[in-house]
Scaffold this motif. Structure first.
Motif, PDB file in Angstrom:
ATOM      1  N   ALA A 124      -8.277 -41.036 -52.764  1.00 18.70           N
ATOM      2  CA  ALA A 124      -7.476 -42.191 -52.370  1.00 18.70           C
ATOM      3  C   ALA A 124      -7.023 -42.035 -50.928  1.00 18.70           C
ATOM      4  N   LYS A 125      -7.329 -43.022 -50.120  1.00 19.64           N
ATOM      5  CA  LYS A 125      -6.738 -43.074 -48.788  1.00 19.64           C
ATOM      6  C   LYS A 125      -5.274 -43.489 -48.951  1.00 19.64           C
ATOM      7  N   ASP A 126      -4.447 -43.104 -47.991  1.00 21.27           N
ATOM      8  CA  ASP A 126      -3.037 -43.487 -48.013  1.00 21.27           C
ATOM      9  C   ASP A 126      -2.277 -42.855 -49.180  1.00 21.27           C
ATOM     10  N   LEU A 127      -2.190 -41.539 -49.191  1.00 20.75           N
ATOM     11  CA  LEU A 127      -1.385 -40.870 -50.213  1.00 20.75           C
ATOM     12  C   LEU A 127       0.108 -41.055 -49.964  1.00 20.75           C
ATOM     13  N   TYR A 128       0.490 -41.236 -48.718  1.00 22.44           N
ATOM     14  CA  TYR A 128       1.892 -41.443 -48.330  1.00 22.44           C
ATOM     15  C   TYR A 128       2.787 -40.264 -48.720  1.00 22.44           C
ATOM     16  N   TYR A 129       2.214 -39.099 -48.909  1.00 25.48           N
ATOM     17  CA  TYR A 129       3.025 -37.974 -49.376  1.00 25.48           C
ATOM     18  C   TYR A 129       4.102 -37.584 -48.366  1.00 25.48           C
ATOM     19  N   PHE A 130       3.722 -37.426 -47.104  1.00 27.73           N
ATOM     20  CA  PHE A 130       4.672 -36.945 -46.105  1.00 27.73           C
ATOM     21  C   PHE A 130       5.601 -38.037 -45.598  1.00 27.73           C
ATOM     22  N   SER A 131       5.395 -39.268 -46.032  1.00 30.20           N
ATOM     23  CA  SER A 131       6.269 -40.354 -45.583  1.00 30.20           C
ATOM     24  C   SER A 131       7.116 -40.918 -46.723  1.00 30.20           C
ATOM     25  N   ARG A 132       6.501 -41.226 -47.864  1.00 28.87           N
ATOM     26  CA  ARG A 132       7.219 -41.917 -48.936  1.00 28.87           C
ATOM     27  C   ARG A 132       7.426 -41.087 -50.202  1.00 28.87           C
ATOM     28  N   TYR A 133       6.500 -40.168 -50.491  1.00 26.15           N
ATOM     29  CA  TYR A 133       6.520 -39.512 -51.801  1.00 26.15           C
ATOM     30  C   TYR A 133       6.659 -37.996 -51.698  1.00 26.15           C
ATOM     31  N   TYR A 134       7.384 -37.538 -50.705  1.00 20.94           N
ATOM     32  CA  TYR A 134       7.547 -36.091 -50.509  1.00 20.94           C
ATOM     33  C   TYR A 134       8.266 -35.441 -51.674  1.00 20.94           C
ATOM     34  N   ASP A 135       9.060 -36.227 -52.397  1.00 17.95           N
ATOM     35  CA  ASP A 135       9.798 -35.673 -53.525  1.00 17.95           C
ATOM     36  C   ASP A 135       8.896 -35.324 -54.707  1.00 17.95           C
ATOM     37  N   ARG A 136       7.637 -35.715 -54.660  1.00 15.71           N
ATOM     38  CA  ARG A 136       6.708 -35.348 -55.731  1.00 15.71           C
ATOM     39  C   ARG A 136       6.334 -33.870 -55.678  1.00 15.71           C
ATOM     40  N   GLY A 137       6.553 -33.238 -54.555  1.00 18.91           N
ATOM     41  CA  GLY A 137       6.365 -31.797 -54.453  1.00 18.91           C
ATOM     42  C   GLY A 137       4.969 -31.376 -54.028  1.00 18.91           C
ATOM     43  N   SER A 138       4.886 -30.145 -53.527  1.00 19.71           N
ATOM     44  CA  SER A 138       3.612 -29.631 -53.014  1.00 19.71           C
ATOM     45  C   SER A 138       2.570 -29.454 -54.111  1.00 19.71           C
ATOM     46  N   GLY A 139       3.023 -29.235 -55.356  1.00 18.55           N
ATOM     47  CA  GLY A 139       2.073 -29.108 -56.451  1.00 18.55           C
ATOM     48  C   GLY A 139       1.303 -30.399 -56.674  1.00 18.55           C
ATOM     49  N   TRP A 140       2.038 -31.510 -56.650  1.00 15.05           N
ATOM     50  CA  TRP A 140       1.385 -32.821 -56.784  1.00 15.05           C
ATOM     51  C   TRP A 140       0.418 -33.041 -55.638  1.00 15.05           C
ATOM     52  N   TYR A 141       0.857 -32.689 -54.429  1.00 16.87           N
ATOM     53  CA  TYR A 141       0.017 -32.909 -53.255  1.00 16.87           C
ATOM     54  C   TYR A 141      -1.263 -32.085 -53.350  1.00 16.87           C
ATOM     55  N   ALA A 142      -1.142 -30.839 -53.762  1.00 16.29           N
ATOM     56  CA  ALA A 142      -2.317 -29.976 -53.877  1.00 16.29           C
ATOM     57  C   ALA A 142      -3.308 -30.514 -54.897  1.00 16.29           C
ATOM     58  N   GLN A 143      -2.805 -31.139 -55.951  1.00 12.10           N
ATOM     59  CA  GLN A 143      -3.701 -31.689 -56.970  1.00 12.10           C
ATOM     60  C   GLN A 143      -4.628 -32.765 -56.417  1.00 12.10           C
ATOM     61  N   GLN A 144      -4.226 -33.436 -55.357  1.00 15.18           N
ATOM     62  CA  GLN A 144      -5.048 -34.500 -54.789  1.00 15.18           C
ATOM     63  C   GLN A 144      -6.315 -33.954 -54.142  1.00 15.18           C
ATOM     64  N   PHE A 145      -6.366 -32.633 -53.944  1.00 19.15           N
ATOM     65  CA  PHE A 145      -7.517 -32.004 -53.294  1.00 19.15           C
ATOM     66  C   PHE A 145      -8.172 -30.971 -54.197  1.00 19.15           C
ATOM     67  N   SER A 146      -7.928 -31.093 -55.486  1.00 18.81           N
ATOM     68  CA  SER A 146      -8.428 -30.095 -56.439  1.00 18.81           C
ATOM     69  C   SER A 146      -9.949 -30.090 -56.540  1.00 18.81           C
ATOM     70  N   GLY A 147     -10.591 -31.147 -56.079  1.00 22.55           N
ATOM     71  CA  GLY A 147     -12.051 -31.203 -56.149  1.00 22.55           C
ATOM     72  C   GLY A 147     -12.762 -30.522 -55.000  1.00 22.55           C
ATOM     73  N   ALA A 148     -12.023 -30.008 -54.014  1.00 19.95           N
ATOM     74  CA  ALA A 148     -12.646 -29.361 -52.857  1.00 19.95           C
ATOM     75  C   ALA A 148     -13.327 -28.063 -53.279  1.00 19.95           C
ATOM     76  N   THR A 149     -14.503 -27.807 -52.719  1.00 19.26           N
ATOM     77  CA  THR A 149     -15.270 -26.609 -53.053  1.00 19.26           C
ATOM     78  C   THR A 149     -15.291 -25.649 -51.866  1.00 19.26           C
ATOM     79  N   ASP A 150     -15.749 -24.425 -52.113  1.00 15.76           N
ATOM     80  CA  ASP A 150     -15.756 -23.401 -51.075  1.00 15.76           C
ATOM     81  C   ASP A 150     -16.716 -23.726 -49.936  1.00 15.76           C
ATOM     82  N   ASP A 151     -17.734 -24.559 -50.201  1.00 16.83           N
ATOM     83  CA  ASP A 151     -18.679 -24.904 -49.137  1.00 16.83           C
ATOM     84  C   ASP A 151     -18.258 -26.167 -48.374  1.00 16.83           C
ATOM     85  N   GLN A 152     -17.014 -26.543 -48.519  1.00 14.37           N
ATOM     86  CA  GLN A 152     -16.468 -27.661 -47.757  1.00 14.37           C
ATOM     87  C   GLN A 152     -15.332 -27.125 -46.878  1.00 14.37           C
TER      88      GLN A 152
END
Length: 280
Positions: A36-64
């Motif tokens: 999803a473009k526009d996660l708005y984490y650092f502007s609107r949804y910072y209270d969701r926490g770093s765990g939530w933010y990290a989950q948005q990139f859980s599909g990243a692989t070592d060759d990326q």
């Protein structure tokens, strides 16, 4: 696999090709961008926490080697620079794509008008929606990022270059990111989400409000998939062709007068001759 946090963020501004860049980089095998473009984490949804933010990139692989997101909201947020620094450290690479401020403001006005959010005139809309003009205050908005990360950490690209030669623009971006160049398809060479008008305004307004409700309830990925759908875009909007409204000379000069002082600092920090490029 442990989720990886981003090492790249395109922070804005809006109406400067961010959707196109997100869609293209999503297809690069060496880059992982949040679905999803526009996660708005650092502007609107910072209270969701770093765990939530990290989950948005859980599909990243070592060759990326590049993991990132695109969110134009961050540049205009007074809190984003500090939050990004606290969460991602000083080594994260930041990118902005600056667009001639009057042109950008007019494009934003057309977007608001499309969703039934604009006043009858551009100037009235500026009075009501301050971000229309404030998003062009590039020095004011970049200053917190320059102070925390330094100018060398921020890549300044120009929307003019994207319009003139999308392939060269992308090559410059991927070279900066340190990943292989990607040949654009004929479809990718065309603009994503060009200026358009609502086919049926009440439906477009309802769709925009619905998307915002879904975002607030942690449905950014759903919104991203829906917005990416050509069927949805065709159903809701029609491209503006020869009947596209044109900004008046008076409004053009108004914006340039309001924002003239903003150009000096940006030119000094990054060595980019904005006035010359934009014929100011």
């Amino acid at each position: 696999m442990t989720a990886r946090l981003p090492n790249f963020i395109h922070i804005g501004p809006g109406k400067s090709g961010s959707t196109w860049l997100h869609e293209v980089l999503c297809t690069h095998p060496q880059a992982y961008l949040s679905p999803a473009k526009d996660l708005y984490y650092f502007s609107r949804y910072y209270d969701r926490g770093s765990g939530w933010y990290a989950q948005q990139f859980s599909g990243a692989t070592d060759d990326q080697p590049v993991v990132g997101e695109v969110c134009p909201d961050y540049l205009s947020s007074p809190l984003a620079a500090e939050r990004i620094h606290e969460t991602l450290g000083s080594d994260v690479r930041l990118m902005v794509t600056l667009r001639e401020p009057a042109e950008r403001a007019w494009s934003s006005f057309l977007y608001l008008d499309k969703h039934g959010l604009a006043a009858p005139t551009f100037r009235e809309t500026v009075e009501r929606e301050h971000l229309l003009l404030d998003e062009g205050r590039y020095a004011t908005q970049l200053r917190p990022f320059v102070e925390r990360f330094g100018p060398d950490a921020i890549k300044v690209a120009l929307f003019d270059d994207l319009q003139a030669d999308p392939q060269a623009f992308l090559d410059d971006t991927t070279d900066w990111l340190g990943i292989d160049r990607l040949e654009l398809s004929p479809e990718q060479l065309e603009a994503q989400l060009p200026a358009s008008a609502a086919r049926f305004r009440p439906l477009a307004i309802a769709a925009a409000r619905g998307a915002e409700w879904v975002r607030r309830h942690d449905g950014a990925t759903v919104v991203g998939h829906v917005k990416r759908s050509p069927v949805v875009q065709k159903m809701l909007y029609r491209p503006l062709g020869d009947d596209r409204p044109v900004m008046t000379d008076a409004d053009l000069q108004f914006v340039r007068t309001e924002l003239a002082d903003e150009m000096d600092a940006v030119e000094s920090w990054f060595g980019v001759s904005l006035r010359d490029r934009w014929n100011w």
